[in-house]
Design an enzyme around this catalytic site. Structure first.
Site, PDB file in Angstrom:
ATOM      1  N   GLY A  46       0.837  -1.195   0.000  1.00 39.08           N
ATOM      2  CA  GLY A  46       0.000   0.000   0.000  1.00 39.08           C
ATOM      3  C   GLY A  46       0.868   1.239   0.000  1.00 39.08           C
ATOM      4  O   GLY A  46       2.011   1.203   0.464  1.00 39.08           O
ATOM      5  N   GLN A  51       3.036   9.952   1.305  1.00 40.49           N
ATOM      6  CA  GLN A  51       4.373   9.358   1.395  1.00 40.49           C
ATOM      7  C   GLN A  51       5.284   9.739   0.238  1.00 40.49           C
ATOM      8  O   GLN A  51       6.497   9.589   0.329  1.00 40.49           O
ATOM      9  CB  GLN A  51       4.261   7.823   1.431  1.00 40.49           C
ATOM     10  CG  GLN A  51       3.626   7.304   2.702  1.00 40.49           C
ATOM     11  CD  GLN A  51       3.502   5.799   2.634  1.00 40.49           C
ATOM     12  OE1 GLN A  51       2.515   5.287   2.144  1.00 40.49           O
ATOM     13  NE2 GLN A  51       4.504   5.080   3.103  1.00 40.49           N
ATOM     14  N   CYS A  91       6.168  -0.222   7.176  1.00 37.68           N
ATOM     15  CA  CYS A  91       5.790   0.935   6.356  1.00 37.68           C
ATOM     16  C   CYS A  91       6.971   1.348   5.500  1.00 37.68           C
ATOM     17  O   CYS A  91       8.097   1.376   5.984  1.00 37.68           O
ATOM     18  CB  CYS A  91       5.382   2.080   7.285  1.00 37.68           C
ATOM     19  SG  CYS A  91       4.911   3.571   6.430  1.00 37.68           S
ATOM     20  N   LEU A  92       6.708   1.683   4.238  1.00 37.12           N
ATOM     21  CA  LEU A  92       7.792   2.118   3.351  1.00 37.12           C
ATOM     22  C   LEU A  92       8.456   3.393   3.858  1.00 37.12           C
ATOM     23  O   LEU A  92       9.597   3.671   3.538  1.00 37.12           O
ATOM     24  CB  LEU A  92       7.269   2.342   1.928  1.00 37.12           C
ATOM     25  CG  LEU A  92       6.821   1.096   1.159  1.00 37.12           C
ATOM     26  CD1 LEU A  92       6.270   1.481  -0.204  1.00 37.12           C
ATOM     27  CD2 LEU A  92       7.958   0.098   1.013  1.00 37.12           C
ATOM     28  N   HIS A 133      -4.286   1.831   7.781  1.00 39.36           N
ATOM     29  CA  HIS A 133      -2.893   2.317   7.797  1.00 39.36           C
ATOM     30  C   HIS A 133      -2.713   3.454   6.777  1.00 39.36           C
ATOM     31  O   HIS A 133      -2.130   4.494   7.089  1.00 39.36           O
ATOM     32  CB  HIS A 133      -1.964   1.131   7.488  1.00 39.36           C
ATOM     33  CG  HIS A 133      -0.507   1.463   7.399  1.00 39.36           C
ATOM     34  ND1 HIS A 133       0.439   0.897   8.228  1.00 39.36           N
ATOM     35  CD2 HIS A 133       0.190   2.283   6.572  1.00 39.36           C
ATOM     36  CE1 HIS A 133       1.640   1.371   7.912  1.00 39.36           C
ATOM     37  NE2 HIS A 133       1.517   2.202   6.901  1.00 39.36           N
ATOM     38  N   GLU A 134      -3.246   3.250   5.563  1.00 35.37           N
ATOM     39  CA  GLU A 134      -3.049   4.255   4.502  1.00 35.37           C
ATOM     40  C   GLU A 134      -3.869   5.525   4.750  1.00 35.37           C
ATOM     41  O   GLU A 134      -3.395   6.629   4.468  1.00 35.37           O
ATOM     42  CB  GLU A 134      -3.398   3.669   3.121  1.00 35.37           C
ATOM     43  CG  GLU A 134      -2.634   2.419   2.708  1.00 35.37           C
ATOM     44  CD  GLU A 134      -1.123   2.523   2.830  1.00 35.37           C
ATOM     45  OE1 GLU A 134      -0.585   3.644   2.785  1.00 35.37           O
ATOM     46  OE2 GLU A 134      -0.487   1.472   2.995  1.00 35.37           O
ATOM     47  N   HIS A 137      -2.038   7.733   6.978  1.00 38.81           N
ATOM     48  CA  HIS A 137      -1.014   8.523   6.281  1.00 38.81           C
ATOM     49  C   HIS A 137      -1.595   9.828   5.754  1.00 38.81           C
ATOM     50  O   HIS A 137      -0.985  10.887   5.874  1.00 38.81           O
ATOM     51  CB  HIS A 137      -0.449   7.745   5.082  1.00 38.81           C
ATOM     52  CG  HIS A 137       0.688   6.831   5.421  1.00 38.81           C
ATOM     53  ND1 HIS A 137       1.836   7.257   6.045  1.00 38.81           N
ATOM     54  CD2 HIS A 137       0.862   5.507   5.205  1.00 38.81           C
ATOM     55  CE1 HIS A 137       2.671   6.230   6.197  1.00 38.81           C
ATOM     56  NE2 HIS A 137       2.099   5.148   5.697  1.00 38.81           N
TER      57      HIS A 137
HETATM   58 NI    NI Z   1       2.858   3.189   5.564  1.00 36.92          NI
END
Ligand code: NI
Length: 184
Positions: A46, A51, A91-92, A133-134, A137
């Protein structure tokens, strides 16, 4: 297609609140396409526009094994949260760190597709966790915000150490690159 740069914690731009998409047009479609490509290259399931420093409410997700079932969610909104579920998240934007986070088990949510269709769905499992989660963000929130103060403290120390290490290796690279005839 363009691979976008993923911001890493503690970059303050990860704390910005994304603005709703007013009109779904070719610009938005291109952003979504680039986000998907970036997500696949980085190995995520995701990615939120926040991000990649695009402050618009756009999320891309693909939890399929063969990476061929992508979802693009414009202006996603959680309508209902039910139950509890704990699972390990990464997470990225927080590389090499994983921890257990508690989230709602079942969610009801809505979004608009790239074809401008309004969708409303009830889901659970990994997709429900991923969407929570997204959407976090897009609101400037990271999964590590849910950690206990002790764990957060440990994580901050780890990141601090990594940064010093990186800086040191950069400095030694510069020394190596100095032309020898400059050394007197
Ligand atoms: Ni993330």
């Amino acid at each position: 297609m363009t691979i976008l740069k993923v911001l890493h914690f503690p970059d303050e731009r990860l704390r910005l609140k994304a603005a709703p998409v007013e009109e779904i047009n070719s610009e938005i479609a291109e952003i979504a396409e680039n986000m998907l490509e970036t997500m696949y290259v980085e190995g995520g399931i995701g990615l939120a526009a926040t991000q990649v420093n695009i402050q618009k409410r756009i999320i891309v997700i693909d939890i399929s094994e063969n990476k061929n079932e992508s979802l693009t969610l414009i202006n996603p909104k959680i309508l209902k949260l039910e139950g509890e579920e704990e699972s390990q998240e990464g997470c990225l934007s927080v590389p090499d760190y994983f921890d257990v986070v508690q989230r709602a088990k079942n969610i009801e949510f809505s979004y608009t597709t790239l074809k401008n269709e309004a969708v409303r769905k009830k889901i659970d499992g990994l997709l429900a966790i991923c969407i929570q989660h997204e959407i976090d963000h897009l609101n400037g929130k990271l999964f590590i915000d849910y950690l206990s103060p002790l764990k957060r403290d440990r994580l901050m120390k780890k990141i601090h150490k990594q940064r010093i290490k990186k800086r040191r290796s950069k400095n030694s690279e510069q020394l190596d690159n100095e032309s020898p005839n400059k050394i007197l």
